[in-house]
Design a protein around this motif. Sequence first.
Motif, PDB file in Angstrom:
ATOM      1  N   CYS A  38       0.739  -1.224  -0.071  1.00 47.41           N
ATOM      2  CA  CYS A  38       0.010   0.050  -0.148  1.00 47.41           C
ATOM      3  C   CYS A  38       0.975   1.314  -0.023  1.00 47.41           C
ATOM      4  CB  CYS A  38      -0.982  -0.099   1.204  1.00 47.41           C
ATOM      5  SG  CYS A  38      -2.296  -1.382   1.064  1.00 47.41           S
TER       6      CYS A  38
ATOM      7  N   ALA B  36       2.502   1.675  -3.522  1.00 46.51           N
ATOM      8  CA  ALA B  36       1.381   2.026  -4.510  1.00 46.51           C
ATOM      9  C   ALA B  36       1.001   3.721  -4.140  1.00 46.51           C
ATOM     10  CB  ALA B  36      -0.014   1.418  -4.242  1.00 46.51           C
ATOM     11  N   PHE B  37       1.064   3.996  -3.026  1.00 40.22           N
ATOM     12  CA  PHE B  37       0.641   5.626  -2.657  1.00 40.22           C
ATOM     13  C   PHE B  37       1.787   6.340  -3.118  1.00 40.22           C
ATOM     14  CE2 PHE B  37       1.513   9.053   0.155  1.00 40.22           C
ATOM     15  CZ  PHE B  37       0.349   9.887   0.169  1.00 40.22           C
TER      16      PHE B  37
ATOM     17  N   ILE C 120       3.916   5.646  -5.828  1.00 37.55           N
ATOM     18  CA  ILE C 120       3.926   5.710  -7.164  1.00 37.55           C
ATOM     19  C   ILE C 120       2.648   6.760  -7.653  1.00 37.55           C
ATOM     20  CG2 ILE C 120       3.364   4.159  -9.256  1.00 37.55           C
ATOM     21  CD1 ILE C 120       4.850   2.091  -7.931  1.00 37.55           C
ATOM     22  N   TYR C 121       1.651   6.654  -6.956  1.00 37.22           N
ATOM     23  CA  TYR C 121       0.604   7.538  -7.149  1.00 37.22           C
ATOM     24  C   TYR C 121       0.739   8.828  -6.992  1.00 37.22           C
ATOM     25  CZ  TYR C 121      -4.011   9.764  -7.192  1.00 37.22           C
ATOM     26  OH  TYR C 121      -5.193  10.479  -7.342  1.00 37.22           O
ATOM     27  N   VAL C 122       1.342   9.299  -5.892  1.00 33.75           N
ATOM     28  CA  VAL C 122       1.793  10.682  -5.748  1.00 33.75           C
ATOM     29  C   VAL C 122       2.979  11.289  -6.773  1.00 33.75           C
ATOM     30  CG1 VAL C 122       3.046  12.227  -4.370  1.00 33.75           C
ATOM     31  CG2 VAL C 122       1.180  10.513  -3.422  1.00 33.75           C
TER      32      VAL C 122
ATOM     33  N   ARG D 216       3.335  10.054  -9.865  1.00 33.15           N
ATOM     34  CA  ARG D 216       2.748  10.289 -11.176  1.00 33.15           C
ATOM     35  C   ARG D 216       1.979  11.412 -11.270  1.00 33.15           C
ATOM     36  NH1 ARG D 216       1.585   4.988 -14.539  1.00 33.15           N
ATOM     37  NH2 ARG D 216       3.806   3.838 -14.153  1.00 33.15           N
ATOM     38  N   ASN D 217       1.308  11.899 -10.040  1.00 30.58           N
ATOM     39  CA  ASN D 217       0.534  13.050 -10.285  1.00 30.58           C
ATOM     40  C   ASN D 217       1.277  14.360  -9.930  1.00 30.58           C
ATOM     41  OD1 ASN D 217      -1.719  11.661 -11.365  1.00 30.58           O
ATOM     42  ND2 ASN D 217      -2.397  10.896  -9.368  1.00 30.58           N
TER      43      ASN D 217
END
Length: 149
Positions: free
Chosen positions: A33, A36-37, A39-41, A43-44
Amino acid sequence: MKPEQKATKKDLSKAGSDRFAMYAAVVVLLFFCAVAFFIYVGRNAKNDANISYLELKKSYVNDQGLVGRLMVSIQVNQGDESWLDDNKAILNEQFQKELTVIDLETLRTKEGILELQDELRRKFNQVLKTDKIEAVMVTEVLLQDQRIE
């Protein structure tokens, strides 16, 4: 030791190993988790260049046996994304119109592509009566000569 006590010790050790498996699964789940967090941050992340792009539909043109496939992207400043989305249909239509009047032979050179990009930017801004379009970039050019000689 009584046989009942042996069974109890086995049950306790089994329960302990079951708890270990559960704790290990929770730790692994939390780790994934967290990955994943991040990676999300990542990319955005904020657009430092303050630029937005719109890719127009891939278009085909046939100029007396010379077939061309072109794709362009339109660059605007960040904040003009909604304007760009609102005018997407007009830009696609104008792109199709402009392809009917270009000479595909000129796209065989770097100068020809740069000239096309400049002309499209100028025409798009002129048609939409604005100066929001910063650049038009040709992202794909494929020319195929199908003329019989």
